[in-house]
Design a protein around this motif. Sequence first.
Motif, PDB file in Angstrom:
ATOM      1  N   GLY A  56      49.802  41.161  34.769  1.00 28.19           N
ATOM      2  CA  GLY A  56      49.649  39.816  34.223  1.00 28.19           C
ATOM      3  C   GLY A  56      50.928  39.289  33.603  1.00 28.19           C
ATOM      4  N   ILE A  57      51.663  40.166  32.922  1.00 27.22           N
ATOM      5  CA  ILE A  57      52.928  39.745  32.316  1.00 27.22           C
ATOM      6  C   ILE A  57      53.912  39.284  33.383  1.00 27.22           C
ATOM      7  N   PHE A  58      53.981  40.003  34.494  1.00 23.30           N
ATOM      8  CA  PHE A  58      54.916  39.614  35.554  1.00 23.30           C
ATOM      9  C   PHE A  58      54.454  38.344  36.267  1.00 23.30           C
ATOM     10  N   PHE A  59      53.131  38.186  36.486  1.00 17.47           N
ATOM     11  CA  PHE A  59      52.646  36.944  37.095  1.00 17.47           C
ATOM     12  C   PHE A  59      52.969  35.746  36.215  1.00 17.47           C
ATOM     13  N   ILE A  60      52.774  35.902  34.912  1.00 19.37           N
ATOM     14  CA  ILE A  60      53.050  34.799  34.003  1.00 19.37           C
ATOM     15  C   ILE A  60      54.552  34.543  33.917  1.00 19.37           C
ATOM     16  N   ALA A  61      55.345  35.610  33.913  1.00 18.96           N
ATOM     17  CA  ALA A  61      56.800  35.438  33.872  1.00 18.96           C
ATOM     18  C   ALA A  61      57.321  34.727  35.121  1.00 18.96           C
ATOM     19  N   ASP A  62      56.692  34.987  36.262  1.00 19.02           N
ATOM     20  CA  ASP A  62      57.096  34.336  37.514  1.00 19.02           C
ATOM     21  C   ASP A  62      56.557  32.918  37.637  1.00 19.02           C
ATOM     22  N   ASP A  63      55.723  32.494  36.681  1.00 17.82           N
ATOM     23  CA  ASP A  63      55.109  31.157  36.722  1.00 17.82           C
ATOM     24  C   ASP A  63      54.369  30.947  38.038  1.00 17.82           C
ATOM     25  N   ALA A  64      53.575  31.950  38.428  1.00 20.38           N
ATOM     26  CA  ALA A  64      52.861  31.889  39.700  1.00 20.38           C
ATOM     27  C   ALA A  64      51.720  30.885  39.670  1.00 20.38           C
ATOM     28  N   PHE A  65      51.153  30.629  38.515  1.00 22.99           N
ATOM     29  CA  PHE A  65      50.039  29.678  38.396  1.00 22.99           C
ATOM     30  C   PHE A  65      49.936  29.217  36.960  1.00 22.99           C
ATOM     31  N   ARG A  66      49.261  28.087  36.797  1.00 22.65           N
ATOM     32  CA  ARG A  66      49.011  27.515  35.484  1.00 22.65           C
ATOM     33  C   ARG A  66      47.564  27.052  35.428  1.00 22.65           C
ATOM     34  N   ILE A  67      47.107  26.784  34.218  1.00 20.08           N
ATOM     35  CA  ILE A  67      45.734  26.293  34.059  1.00 20.08           C
ATOM     36  C   ILE A  67      45.614  24.916  34.715  1.00 20.08           C
ATOM     37  N   GLY A  68      44.551  24.745  35.503  1.00 17.08           N
ATOM     38  CA  GLY A  68      44.330  23.490  36.212  1.00 17.08           C
ATOM     39  C   GLY A  68      44.798  23.497  37.646  1.00 17.08           C
ATOM     40  N   HIS A  92      35.504  28.189  41.442  1.00 21.35           N
ATOM     41  CA  HIS A  92      35.467  27.801  42.852  1.00 21.35           C
ATOM     42  C   HIS A  92      34.993  26.363  42.980  1.00 21.35           C
ATOM     43  N   HIS A  93      35.418  25.675  44.070  1.00 21.63           N
ATOM     44  CA  HIS A  93      35.044  24.270  44.220  1.00 21.63           C
ATOM     45  C   HIS A  93      33.549  24.080  44.441  1.00 21.63           C
ATOM     46  N   ASN A  94      32.830  25.156  44.788  1.00 20.03           N
ATOM     47  CA  ASN A  94      31.370  25.068  44.900  1.00 20.03           C
ATOM     48  C   ASN A  94      30.657  25.403  43.592  1.00 20.03           C
ATOM     49  N   GLY A  95      31.394  25.796  42.573  1.00 19.98           N
ATOM     50  CA  GLY A  95      30.787  26.035  41.281  1.00 19.98           C
ATOM     51  C   GLY A  95      30.911  27.433  40.705  1.00 19.98           C
ATOM     52  N   PRO A  96      30.861  28.513  41.510  1.00 27.77           N
ATOM     53  CA  PRO A  96      30.927  29.865  40.935  1.00 27.77           C
ATOM     54  C   PRO A  96      32.233  30.116  40.186  1.00 27.77           C
ATOM     55  N   VAL A  97      32.154  31.000  39.195  1.00 27.47           N
ATOM     56  CA  VAL A  97      33.318  31.384  38.406  1.00 27.47           C
ATOM     57  C   VAL A  97      33.705  32.815  38.758  1.00 27.47           C
ATOM     58  N   HIS A  98      34.971  33.030  39.089  1.00 26.79           N
ATOM     59  CA  HIS A  98      35.480  34.353  39.425  1.00 26.79           C
ATOM     60  C   HIS A  98      36.402  34.830  38.304  1.00 26.79           C
ATOM     61  N   THR A  99      36.162  36.034  37.796  1.00 29.93           N
ATOM     62  CA  THR A  99      37.055  36.673  36.832  1.00 29.93           C
ATOM     63  C   THR A  99      37.737  37.834  37.533  1.00 29.93           C
ATOM     64  N   ILE A 100      39.069  37.770  37.659  1.00 31.35           N
ATOM     65  CA  ILE A 100      39.817  38.724  38.469  1.00 31.35           C
ATOM     66  C   ILE A 100      40.860  39.420  37.590  1.00 31.35           C
ATOM     67  N   PRO A 101      40.817  40.742  37.475  1.00 25.89           N
ATOM     68  CA  PRO A 101      41.887  41.451  36.761  1.00 25.89           C
ATOM     69  C   PRO A 101      43.214  41.290  37.491  1.00 25.89           C
ATOM     70  N   PHE A 102      44.285  41.179  36.740  1.00 24.84           N
ATOM     71  CA  PHE A 102      45.595  40.971  37.352  1.00 24.84           C
ATOM     72  C   PHE A 102      45.982  42.122  38.270  1.00 24.84           C
ATOM     73  N   GLY A 103      45.527  43.326  37.949  1.00 32.47           N
ATOM     74  CA  GLY A 103      45.887  44.469  38.761  1.00 32.47           C
ATOM     75  C   GLY A 103      45.302  44.442  40.154  1.00 32.47           C
TER      76      GLY A 103
END
Length: 244
Positions: A56-68, A92-103
């Motif tokens: 997660g630290i590396f994904f955030i450092a790379d600015d791979a995604f942001r909220i929204g 998801h655009h159909n409504g479900p919520v996915h929680t995904i660990p960074f690993g």
Amino acid sequence: MPVIRNLTLGAVLAIAALLVLSSTGINVAPLLAGFGVLGLALSFGSQTLVKDVVSGIFFIADDAFRIGEYIDTGGLMGTVEHISLRSIRLRHHNGPVHTIPFGQIGSVTNYSRDWGTSKFELRFERDADAELIRKTAKKVGLAMLEDPEFGSEFLVPLKMQGIETVTETSMVVRFKFTSRPGNPGILKREGMKRLLSAFKAAGLSLASNAVTVRSGTGTAADAAAAAVPLRPPEVAAANAPAAT
């Protein structure tokens, strides 16, 4: 930013608690040593958790995604709603919520950055006028640029890209446009609707699955005669009428 805020809040609370304990006369040195040993034990016993946090630290450092932003993690996709130190939550655009660990995230495809190009194909009759198709598509693209609802979304207007291929029954033509990220699907559906109306008005027909059989340069009578089976001479003589 949410991760930085959470880490900062945790650090401030921890330091404040140690200062309060120290001000009351409690020796905090053994507590610090104990927390260090406890953290080391947790790190050895929670390798998956450490992997999630480090990834997660590396994904955030790379600015791979942001909220929204709308992203695809390889197996799941959706709009980023929450970023924690260990996981990311997608709607998801159909409504479900996915929680995904960074690993568990191998790669990230971000659909909400800068621009995007959409392409689609339409099948016309083989003898359709390609130049007329190009001019008609150009008129539709310019008209969409002047539309107050859709015009500001385009960076490159809708146009004909070229003939993709020619099959036995049709000519496949590709169209494309470049737009701002967000709603390329809406622009694509609107563009196809306008193209179909414009092509119909211009006398351009889309290809069908009907099979047309042509007899070459011969006439219809020649084709009918060719379809009559030939009979051996002896059979023809036996069936001939007797002379009177």
